[in-house]
Design a protein around this motif. Structure first.
Motif, mmCIF file in Angstrom:
data_model
loop_
_atom_site.group_PDB
_atom_site.id
_atom_site.type_symbol
_atom_site.label_atom_id
_atom_site.label_comp_id
_atom_site.label_asym_id
_atom_site.label_seq_id
_atom_site.Cartn_x
_atom_site.Cartn_y
_atom_site.Cartn_z
ATOM 1 N N LEU B 42 0.838 -1.199 0.000
ATOM 2 C CA LEU B 42 0.000 0.000 0.000
ATOM 3 C C LEU B 42 0.876 1.254 0.000
ATOM 4 N N GLN B 165 -5.297 3.507 -8.028
ATOM 5 C CA GLN B 165 -6.265 3.670 -6.950
ATOM 6 C C GLN B 165 -7.110 2.417 -6.770
ATOM 7 N N VAL B 166 -7.523 1.835 -7.895
ATOM 8 C CA VAL B 166 -8.327 0.615 -7.799
ATOM 9 C C VAL B 166 -7.509 -0.506 -7.164
ATOM 10 N N VAL B 168 -5.108 -0.142 -4.998
ATOM 11 C CA VAL B 168 -5.040 0.147 -3.564
ATOM 12 C C VAL B 168 -6.278 -0.387 -2.867
ATOM 13 N N ALA B 169 -7.439 -0.050 -3.453
ATOM 14 C CA ALA B 169 -8.703 -0.482 -2.846
ATOM 15 C C ALA B 169 -8.770 -1.999 -2.760
ATOM 16 N N ARG B 170 -8.353 -2.678 -3.843
ATOM 17 C CA ARG B 170 -8.471 -4.133 -3.856
ATOM 18 C C ARG B 170 -7.530 -4.785 -2.865
ATOM 19 N N TYR B 172 -6.381 -3.448 -0.120
ATOM 20 C CA TYR B 172 -6.947 -3.143 1.186
ATOM 21 C C TYR B 172 -8.104 -4.083 1.505
ATOM 22 N N ASN B 173 -9.040 -4.190 0.549
ATOM 23 C CA ASN B 173 -10.205 -5.043 0.770
ATOM 24 C C ASN B 173 -9.809 -6.492 0.952
ATOM 25 N N TRP B 174 -8.845 -6.947 0.151
ATOM 26 C CA TRP B 174 -8.384 -8.319 0.257
ATOM 27 C C TRP B 174 -7.866 -8.579 1.665
ATOM 28 N N ASP B 175 -7.111 -7.591 2.167
ATOM 29 C CA ASP B 175 -6.562 -7.729 3.506
ATOM 30 C C ASP B 175 -7.669 -7.820 4.546
ATOM 31 N N VAL B 176 -8.659 -6.912 4.430
ATOM 32 C CA VAL B 176 -9.789 -6.947 5.359
ATOM 33 C C VAL B 176 -10.483 -8.294 5.277
ATOM 34 N N HIS B 177 -10.667 -8.755 4.065
ATOM 35 C CA HIS B 177 -11.317 -10.038 3.824
ATOM 36 C C HIS B 177 -10.555 -11.162 4.503
ATOM 37 N N ARG B 179 -8.434 -10.959 7.051
ATOM 38 C CA ARG B 179 -8.517 -10.914 8.502
ATOM 39 C C ARG B 179 -9.868 -11.389 8.979
#
Lengths: 165, 190
Positions: B42, B165-166, B168-170, B172-177, B179
């Motif tokens: 990131l 930017q996309v 970055v979002a993916r 980030y989301n992958w990481d949240v997913h 966890r």
């Protein structure tokens, strides 16, 4: 000789919400200099894959959105120019002078009123055509954007937000 | 102005010094290949965005300059055309020109054979009307061509920004997913 056009806005900052990662938070970022927000939100665990085609669609949408805002500005300027020319030709009808001062470049040349009239007519024609061309381009841009919205919302549903603030 | 389709393939490297953003097919493979953890990747992407922003400011400034220059050249062409017309008609040109702010003076321009063109850098050269016209035409063409190239660059740049930017979002989301799934796995056990 400084810049005369309106200032063009720049990209706003990317906002990455630094909330704890256990809580799903939308990652916002601004897709264009204007207010469109492309929000990739965490769904209920389902992760929609972004393909290269999707990316290209998103890119294209961004470009169209930029162009749309540029066109809005240009249309504003063109409308003003049209109005000015209208006012000028109205003034011309009212005035009864033989020789008028017609601006060419930075100087005012003495021009007989018939020539002024024909020049003004030509300028009005050109300005009207230009305005029409810009309006048509705007329509086409909006139509393309609507198409892309359908496609992107179709695939990503809530995970994407293509509206302006 | 045509919006050209994103002609870049998934692996375009750069355009005139602007590094291309490579599209990420799958976040997991991307992270494994780069060997970075989520935060470093990131960070790297954010850095890239900053670089893009810097280049964008530069390009926008250049675009502003060109957009101001083009109407100026067109005005000059108008004046030269006017002089030519008067010359063929054999008349003198009477104009009012600005001496100082708000103060104008009248002038009679006869024998319109040549004009002086300001070339910049405190240099002004005298040209015949035809030479002046062709020089101004050439300048106008160059300016318009440069503007086109510049606009193309800006479009490319904005695409790269969007891709980054996309990504970055993916990531980030992958990481949240990740966890979240780990948590979900842990819960039944505890």
């Amino acid at each position: 000789m400084g810049p005369r056009r309106n200032e063009i806005n720049t990209l706003d900052n990317t906002t990455l919400r630094s909330s704890p990662l256990f809580i799903s938070s939308p990652v916002e970022f601004l897709l264009s200099p204007r207010r469109i927000v492309l929000k990739m939100q965490q769904g209920e665990g389902s992760e929609t894959q972004v393909t290269w085609e999707d990316q290209q669609n998103i890119n294209k949408f961004g470009r169209l959105n930029n162009r749309y805002h540029e066109l809005e500005e240009e249309i504003k300027v063109a409308k003003e120019a049209n109005e000015n020319l209208e006012d000028a030709s109205n003034e011309l009808i009212l005035s009864d002078e033989d020789v008028l001062r017609f601006q060419i470049g930075e100087v005012f040349a003495h021009v007989p009123s018939e020539e002024v009239e024909s020049r003004l007519e030509k300028m009005k024609e050109d300005a009207a055509k230009e305005l029409q061309r810009l309006e048509e381009e705007k329509e086409s841009v909006l139509a393309q954007m609507a198409e892309l919205k359908k496609i992107l919302y179709g695939k990503f549903k809530d995970s994407i937000n293509l509206e302006e603030d | 102005m045509e919006i050209s389709p994103s002609a870049s393939t998934a692996g375009v490297t750069e355009r005139r010094g602007i590094p291309g953003a490579s599209f990420v097919e799958d976040v997991e493979t991307y992270l494994k290949q780069s060997g970075l953890d989520v935060n470093s990747s990131l960070g790297f992407l954010q850095e890239r965005l900053q670089q893009y922003r810097v280049v964008e400011m530069k390009l926008l400034a250049q675009q502003r300059d060109l957009q101001a220059k083009i109407p100026d050249i067109e005005k000059c062409l108008d004046v030269v055309a006017m002089l030519e017309a008067k010359k063929t008609a054999g008349e003198a040109l009477i104009t009012d020109f600005e001496v100082a702010e708000g103060i104008y003076s009248r002038s009679k321009v006869e024998d319109n054979d040549s004009v002086c063109l300001w070339l910049g850098a405190n240099v002004m050269l005298e040209y015949s009307l035809e030479e002046a016209k062709s020089l101004l035409d050439k300048n106008l063409e160059n300016a318009k061509a440069s503007l086109e190239v510049l606009v193309g660059d800006l479009q490319f740049l904005r695409d790269q920004v969007t891709i980054t930017q996309v990504t970055v979002a993916r990531v980030y989301n992958w990481d949240v997913h990740q966890r979240r799934t780990k948590q979900a796995v842990k819960e039944p056990e505890s």
